[in-house]
Design a protein around this motif. Structure first.
Motif, mmCIF file in Angstrom:
data_model
loop_
_atom_site.group_PDB
_atom_site.id
_atom_site.type_symbol
_atom_site.label_atom_id
_atom_site.label_comp_id
_atom_site.label_asym_id
_atom_site.label_seq_id
_atom_site.Cartn_x
_atom_site.Cartn_y
_atom_site.Cartn_z
ATOM 1 N N VAL A 35 -0.647 10.189 -2.409
ATOM 2 C CA VAL A 35 -0.365 9.202 -1.368
ATOM 3 C C VAL A 35 0.255 9.954 -0.186
ATOM 4 O O VAL A 35 1.400 10.406 -0.264
ATOM 5 C CB VAL A 35 0.610 8.114 -1.875
ATOM 6 N N PRO A 36 -0.494 10.107 0.909
ATOM 7 C CA PRO A 36 0.013 10.909 2.030
ATOM 8 C C PRO A 36 1.302 10.380 2.663
ATOM 9 O O PRO A 36 2.191 11.168 2.976
ATOM 10 C CB PRO A 36 -1.131 10.892 3.041
ATOM 11 N N GLU A 37 1.416 9.067 2.862
ATOM 12 C CA GLU A 37 2.622 8.519 3.480
ATOM 13 C C GLU A 37 3.805 8.693 2.547
ATOM 14 O O GLU A 37 3.779 8.263 1.400
ATOM 15 C CB GLU A 37 2.446 7.033 3.827
ATOM 16 N N GLY A 38 4.834 9.356 3.033
ATOM 17 C CA GLY A 38 6.040 9.591 2.244
ATOM 18 C C GLY A 38 5.962 10.815 1.344
ATOM 19 O O GLY A 38 6.907 11.108 0.617
ATOM 20 N N ALA A 39 4.843 11.544 1.391
ATOM 21 C CA ALA A 39 4.662 12.704 0.509
ATOM 22 C C ALA A 39 5.718 13.778 0.765
ATOM 23 O O ALA A 39 6.236 14.375 -0.187
ATOM 24 C CB ALA A 39 3.261 13.284 0.676
ATOM 25 N N ASP A 40 6.035 14.038 2.035
ATOM 26 C CA ASP A 40 7.067 15.039 2.346
ATOM 27 C C ASP A 40 8.407 14.639 1.729
ATOM 28 O O ASP A 40 9.136 15.477 1.204
ATOM 29 C CB ASP A 40 7.254 15.186 3.862
ATOM 30 N N ASP A 41 8.709 13.359 1.787
ATOM 31 C CA ASP A 41 9.989 12.883 1.271
ATOM 32 C C ASP A 41 10.028 12.925 -0.254
ATOM 33 O O ASP A 41 11.046 13.274 -0.842
ATOM 34 C CB ASP A 41 10.278 11.475 1.782
ATOM 35 N N ARG A 42 8.907 12.587 -0.908
ATOM 36 C CA ARG A 42 8.868 12.689 -2.372
ATOM 37 C C ARG A 42 8.984 14.148 -2.815
ATOM 38 O O ARG A 42 9.634 14.447 -3.821
ATOM 39 C CB ARG A 42 7.595 12.036 -2.916
ATOM 40 N N ALA A 43 8.386 15.059 -2.053
ATOM 41 C CA ALA A 43 8.523 16.486 -2.360
ATOM 42 C C ALA A 43 9.990 16.896 -2.253
ATOM 43 O O ALA A 43 10.497 17.658 -3.084
ATOM 44 C CB ALA A 43 7.646 17.321 -1.419
ATOM 45 N N TYR A 44 10.665 16.393 -1.241
ATOM 46 C CA TYR A 44 12.090 16.706 -1.034
ATOM 47 C C TYR A 44 12.915 16.184 -2.208
ATOM 48 O O TYR A 44 13.787 16.876 -2.732
ATOM 49 C CB TYR A 44 12.541 16.084 0.286
#
Length: 156
Positions: A35-44
């Motif tokens: 899921v691209p939206e929020g992917a950076d935040d889930r990685a964090y």
């Protein structure tokens, strides 16, 4: 971790390498999230969710770099600034919730370093689960939830 006589430049190279490896992991986890939206935040959230379990990364070294020598953490600082710009852009659908999630993770990460027994495993899973879930909210949905919780007040 380092002998007292270890040269400063050796220590700095090590810290920079740890930070660069972390940023590469964040990028990988973000790119492979379905899921691209929020992917950076889930990685964090994934990267900083449990300092106790990250035995391959010296958490105290990362904290020390962030406080005492922020120039060593430049790659992570630049990544965070990019995510902040994107999340605070009014046109970004996920928006400010990403900033809030990352700030909460920063606090949990430091808390883990200072007191690894503050939360038991069930509490920790609940906290991480909620923060991960928040990465799927959009600003519009968040504003709707806030309107329900605090009637009459609208977020700026």
């Amino acid at each position: 971790m380092f002998r007292p006589e270890a040269p400063g430049e050796h220590i700095e190279r090590h810290v920079e390498a740890v930070i660069e490896e972390l940023v590469a992991e964040l990028d990988h986890w973000s790119r492979t999230d379905p899921v691209p939206e929020g992917a950076d935040d889930r990685a964090y959230v994934q990267a900083f969710s449990d300092a106790r379990e990250n035995s391959d990364r010296d958490q105290v070294t990362l904290l020390h770099a962030a406080v005492a020598r922020p120039h060593l953490a430049e790659a992570l600082i630049q990544r965070n600034r990019r995510m902040d710009r994107e999340d605070l852009d009014p046109g970004h659908p996920a928006g400010v919730i990403g900033v809030i999630v990352r700030l909460a993770m920063d606090g949990l990460w430091v808390s883990d370093i200072l007191d690894a027994t503050r939360f038991d495993e069930a509490q920790r899973r609940r906290i991480i689960g909620i923060l991960t879930g928040l990465t799927h909210l959009t600003d519009e949905r968040l504003e709707g939830l806030l309107a329900e919780v605090v009637p009459g007040e609208q977020p700026d």
